[in-house]
Motif scaffolding. Structure first.
Motif, PDB file in Angstrom:
ATOM      1  N   MET B  29     -21.288  20.628  15.234  1.00 34.60           N
ATOM      2  CA  MET B  29     -21.598  21.957  14.694  1.00 34.60           C
ATOM      3  C   MET B  29     -20.418  22.905  14.944  1.00 34.60           C
ATOM      4  SD  MET B  29     -25.022  24.181  15.364  1.00 34.60           S
ATOM      5  CE  MET B  29     -24.779  24.474  17.089  1.00 34.60           C
ATOM      6  N   TYR B  31     -17.286  21.969  15.629  1.00 34.06           N
ATOM      7  CA  TYR B  31     -16.137  21.448  14.877  1.00 34.06           C
ATOM      8  C   TYR B  31     -16.200  21.937  13.436  1.00 34.06           C
ATOM      9  CZ  TYR B  31     -12.776  18.035  13.002  1.00 34.06           C
ATOM     10  OH  TYR B  31     -11.704  17.437  12.387  1.00 34.06           O
ATOM     11  N   LYS B  32     -17.385  21.839  12.858  1.00 33.85           N
ATOM     12  CA  LYS B  32     -17.570  22.259  11.454  1.00 33.85           C
ATOM     13  C   LYS B  32     -17.350  23.759  11.306  1.00 33.85           C
ATOM     14  CE  LYS B  32     -21.103  22.391   7.871  1.00 33.85           C
ATOM     15  NZ  LYS B  32     -20.211  22.524   6.744  1.00 33.85           N
ATOM     16  N   THR B  35     -13.644  24.337  11.263  1.00 33.33           N
ATOM     17  CA  THR B  35     -12.974  23.878  10.036  1.00 33.33           C
ATOM     18  C   THR B  35     -13.400  24.715   8.832  1.00 33.33           C
ATOM     19  OG1 THR B  35     -14.636  22.155   9.759  1.00 33.33           O
ATOM     20  CG2 THR B  35     -12.565  21.506  10.775  1.00 33.33           C
ATOM     21  N   ASP B  36     -14.658  25.132   8.799  1.00 39.13           N
ATOM     22  CA  ASP B  36     -15.094  25.988   7.684  1.00 39.13           C
ATOM     23  C   ASP B  36     -14.360  27.321   7.700  1.00 39.13           C
ATOM     24  OD1 ASP B  36     -18.648  25.044   7.490  1.00 39.13           O
ATOM     25  OD2 ASP B  36     -16.805  24.060   6.830  1.00 39.13           O
ATOM     26  N   MET B  39      -9.639  26.472  10.171  1.00 41.12           N
ATOM     27  CA  MET B  39      -8.819  26.116  11.328  1.00 41.12           C
ATOM     28  C   MET B  39      -8.673  24.600  11.409  1.00 41.12           C
ATOM     29  SD  MET B  39     -10.284  28.721  14.174  1.00 41.12           S
ATOM     30  CE  MET B  39      -8.854  28.672  15.204  1.00 41.12           C
ATOM     31  N   LYS B  40      -7.508  24.184  11.854  1.00 37.65           N
ATOM     32  CA  LYS B  40      -7.276  22.753  12.080  1.00 37.65           C
ATOM     33  C   LYS B  40      -7.650  22.469  13.534  1.00 37.65           C
ATOM     34  CE  LYS B  40      -4.076  19.109  11.110  1.00 37.65           C
ATOM     35  NZ  LYS B  40      -2.906  18.674  10.436  1.00 37.65           N
ATOM     36  N   VAL B  41      -8.499  21.470  13.721  1.00 39.91           N
ATOM     37  CA  VAL B  41      -9.058  21.215  15.052  1.00 39.91           C
ATOM     38  C   VAL B  41      -8.510  19.902  15.603  1.00 39.91           C
ATOM     39  CG1 VAL B  41     -11.178  21.009  16.390  1.00 39.91           C
ATOM     40  CG2 VAL B  41     -11.162  22.365  14.298  1.00 39.91           C
TER      41      VAL B  41
END
Lengths: 597, 141
Positions: B29, B31-32, B35-36, B39-41
């Protein structure tokens, strides 16, 4: 790293349970009109139900999980015990939530309908006749909105309707209004509980019929009905869990997936990222006369020498596949050019069919130069703008996923069912992807090595896509930068239904068909599986997906073998339809890997 | 409380220490949400697992580059170990998930090393719905 579809059903268990709760409230509305004070009593009942379920869920899962199913239980209990004092109902809800549900493992694990257990406990403490829902015109919206829930257990509901109708015709139900209202409420709401009612067709039909008929002709239907229902719950539990009766006789319902890409112009220019050197025999003969100067052996040699591979996704050596079909001792042989491209994220095959039509036709003639085919088919989903000479039969397949899978396609085109362990080429049926056919043309006519492929590069945030020609071995990130610079996150794979995150050093491989920029899909991995069996009924290979996934989660790799996970074709449908947001295809893929080791 | 979105997350890359397969729902959640937000994770967890849906690095040394912002979703003890690793790797800002992750002594240690710190669940900044509301009341949006 696991693969997964980038798109999913929008619905979840929680959405469905909330919709069910709202529909049940419509059944309570007439009661509240008569006695508004019941609203407060219901709210108290609801609050207690939610608190009990949430607390038990927290203890079990170490976090809060959604308790909307407890709200549904409270609403059903309220509907079937009108006029009963609140404190009896509180005892009933405690029995429903704790005894009938949580002790068994929580949502999705209980074997008996919690609301019915709660009702019986209330009957034990307060004998009286309740249960039938009183007819009222205000119930019409609720009755109508109950109908969609039949899809979860249609055979059980149908059997129940028939049983109730028979009871009415024999005079055991006093009015048709009572028949309609109670058939709808119990048949569509209570008996479609996917957790406690088996999905088996025959058992459901007979069970529903008996539960509909026998209580009505008995002396005390208000007790006999719930008792019979609970007995059937236990029968369902035994059938589904202990006797391993194959669920393959469940009706398979194919899935249509909405294309995420907006209407793409299939005559768009190609983006060619290959830096082609000119060290290629560019001998373009006039039409097909050039091919007639080659023997079938020379043709196969060229295909083999130029390393033509299956470009539909599996990457088999095409020359080997053709030789297998050639040496088959079947009287009739067939060629099916697969241009279905059923993955909803791909467009390059459709583009090729409209922009490289003549070369594809030459490729087909090259293959038919090697062997006599009884029929040659071009399988497509959409015949718009497609025209080929009459020697190629155009076969339109239904718009379901995954109709492009080799054996599914053979069944659609030739009406032949090929068993899992059989290779179609050995039976004289040659299925080749349209891009492979193009590659064959280039290998034979141009003596060109098959080290390039056409792929789809998509931006799913804008619903756009491009057809890109790339070299096998090229960096994926570099390709994306050329088409959609600066975008993130990036995924790649066989298609939108089978993708994974891209790492910095990932390259285009034999099976790469798709690169996309997209939002990360949300797999919430809820522990609350409702046993809806959508994953199983939508599996084109008839796998008992839910059971395979459970065994993989528990690391019982030996037990999983009997469920034949090696049949999985990695279509990703089970993950797509999972209402509890589980990446089931990854688990089945893991099981497949364990079996094939 | 600073506005995390505008004043803390000034870069488009983030190191996610403690991405877990034991708590896949929370990790995925968050991480998403990152990225939404574009951002690069770079998730890091020394334990390997077949259950990851994304590439997870086992150590900071494996990263192609070390972002200047890190997010730590670990217990206090492991957070201390993570901070020791991050001190010498060029990280300038660390977001701790909650107070239990970073007590005052750990925050002081970071500040002494020149690392800016904040304590908040990233869902308050990048999440939607109730998370947004939570972030509004917490004053971090």
């Amino acid at each position: 790293m696991r693969t997964y579809p980038l798109i999913r059903y929008r619905w979840s268990n929680e959405h469905i349970m909330t919709a069910l709760f709202i529909v049940i409230l419509m059944y309570l509305f007439p009661l509240w009109l008569q006695k508004p004070s019941d609203i407060l009593a219901f709210l108290v009942l609801l609050a207690v139900s939610l608190i009990l379920d949430a607390a038990a869920g927290y203890i079990r899962h170490k976090r809060f999980v959604c308790s909307v199913s407890a709200a549904v239980t409270a609403a059903i209990l309220q509907a079937i015990t009108p006029g009963i004092p609140l404190w009896y109902k509180l005892i009933g809800i405690f029995a429903a939530i704790i005894v009938a549900k949580q002790i068994w493992g929580g949502t999705g694990k209980n074997s008996m309908n919690p609301a019915i257990v709660g009702y019986l406990v209330i009957c034990f403490f307060n004998s009286g006749i309740y249960m039938p829902i009183e007819p009222s015109l205000f119930l019409i919206p609720g009755l109508v909105l109950s109908l969609p829930f039949i899809i979860f257990r249609p055979y059980m509901t149908l059997g129940y309707f028939i049983g109730m109708l028979l009871a009415y015709l024999s005079g055991d139900i006093v009015s048709w209004q009572i028949l309609v209202v109670n058939s709808m409420f119990f048949g569509c709401i209570v008996m479609t509980d996917p957790v406690t009612i088996t999905p088996q067709k025959f058992v459901g039909l007979i069970g529903g019929f008996l539960i509909g008929l026998l209580p009505m002709i008995s002396v005390n239907p208000a007790i006999i009905f719930p008792m019979m229902l609970l007995i059937f719950n236990l029968v369902s539990y035994l059938i589904d869990d202990y006797f391993s009766i194959a669920r393959r006789n469940l009706f398979y319902h194919p899935i249509k997936i909405k294309y995420p890409l907006k209407k793409i112009n299939l005559t768009m220019p190609l983006i060619d990222l290959t830096l082609r050197d000119n060290n290629v025999d560019e001998k373009r003969a006039d039409g097909l006369e050039y091919m007639n100067s080659l023997t079938p052996e020379m043709v196969l040699e060229r295909i083999e020498a130029n390393e033509v591979l299956g470009l539909g996704g599996e990457g088999f050596q095409t020359a080997e596949k053709i030789k297998t079909a050639l040496t088959s001792n079947m009287d009739k042989k067939y060629l099916i050019v697969n241009a279905v491209e059923c993955d909803p994220g791909l467009i390059h095959d459709k583009w090729l069919l409209r922009n490289r039509r003549e070369d594809i036709y030459k490729g087909i003639k090259v293959i038919s130069h090697c062997m006599d085919f009884s029929e040659i088919y071009l399988a497509v989903k959409n015949t718009e703008d497609i025209s080929f000479p009459n020697d190629i039969k155009i076969h339109k397949v239904k718009n379901y996923y995954p109709t492009g899978y080799e054996k599914t396609l053979i069944k659609s085109v030739l009406k032949k069912k090929i068993p899992v362990d059989f290779i179609p080429a050995k039976l004289g049926i040659l299925v080749l992807n349209v891009q492979t056919v193009l590659s064959i043309y280039e290998a034979v006519f141009l003596n060109k090595k098959a080290d390039e492929k056409y792929i789809t590069v998509a931006n799913l945030k804008d619903n756009n896509a491009a057809v890109v020609k790339v070299k096998i071995g090229e960096s994926i990130m570099k390709i994306l930068e050329s088409v959609y610079p600066g975008e993130y996150p990036v995924f790649t794979g066989g298609g939108i239904m089978n993708a994974h995150n891209v790492e910095e050093d990932d390259i285009v491989g034999k099976k790469t068909n798709f690169i996309a920029v997209s939002k990360m899909p949300r797999y919430k991995e809820s522990p609350l599986c409702s046993n809806c069996n959508l994953c199983t009924t939508s599996c084109p290979q008839g796998l008992i997906v839910q059971r395979i996934a459970e065994l993989i989660d528990k690391e019982k790799y030996e037990k999983v073998k009997k469920y034949r996970p090696e049949k999985c074709i990695n279509c990703g449908l089970c993950s797509y339809v999972s209402l509890c947001g589980r990446n089931l295809s990854a688990r089945v893929g893991e099981a497949r890997g364990k079996v094939l080791l | 409380m600073i506005n995390l979105k505008n004043e803390f997350f000034t870069e488009k890359e983030i190191l996610f220490m403690g991405y877990s397969s034991r708590m896949p729902q929370l990790s995925s959640m968050i991480y998403k949400a990152f990225t939404d937000a574009g951002m690069k994770v770079y998730p890091v967890n020394p334990k390997t697992s077949k259950k990851y849906d994304v590439k997870v690095y086992q150590d900071i040394s494996e990263l192609p580059k070390v972002p200047s912002i890190a997010y730590i979703l670990l217990d206090n003890e492991n957070a201390r170990t993570a901070v020791q690793q991050l001190k010498d790797s060029g990280v300038k800002k660390i977001l701790f998930h909650r107070g239990k992750t970073a007590d005052q002594s750990l925050l002081d240690e970071c500040n002494e090393a020149g690392i800016e710190t904040a304590v908040a669940c990233p869902m308050m900044v990048f999440g939607s719905g109730l998370h947004k509301l939570h972030g509004f009341f917490a004053g971090v949006r």
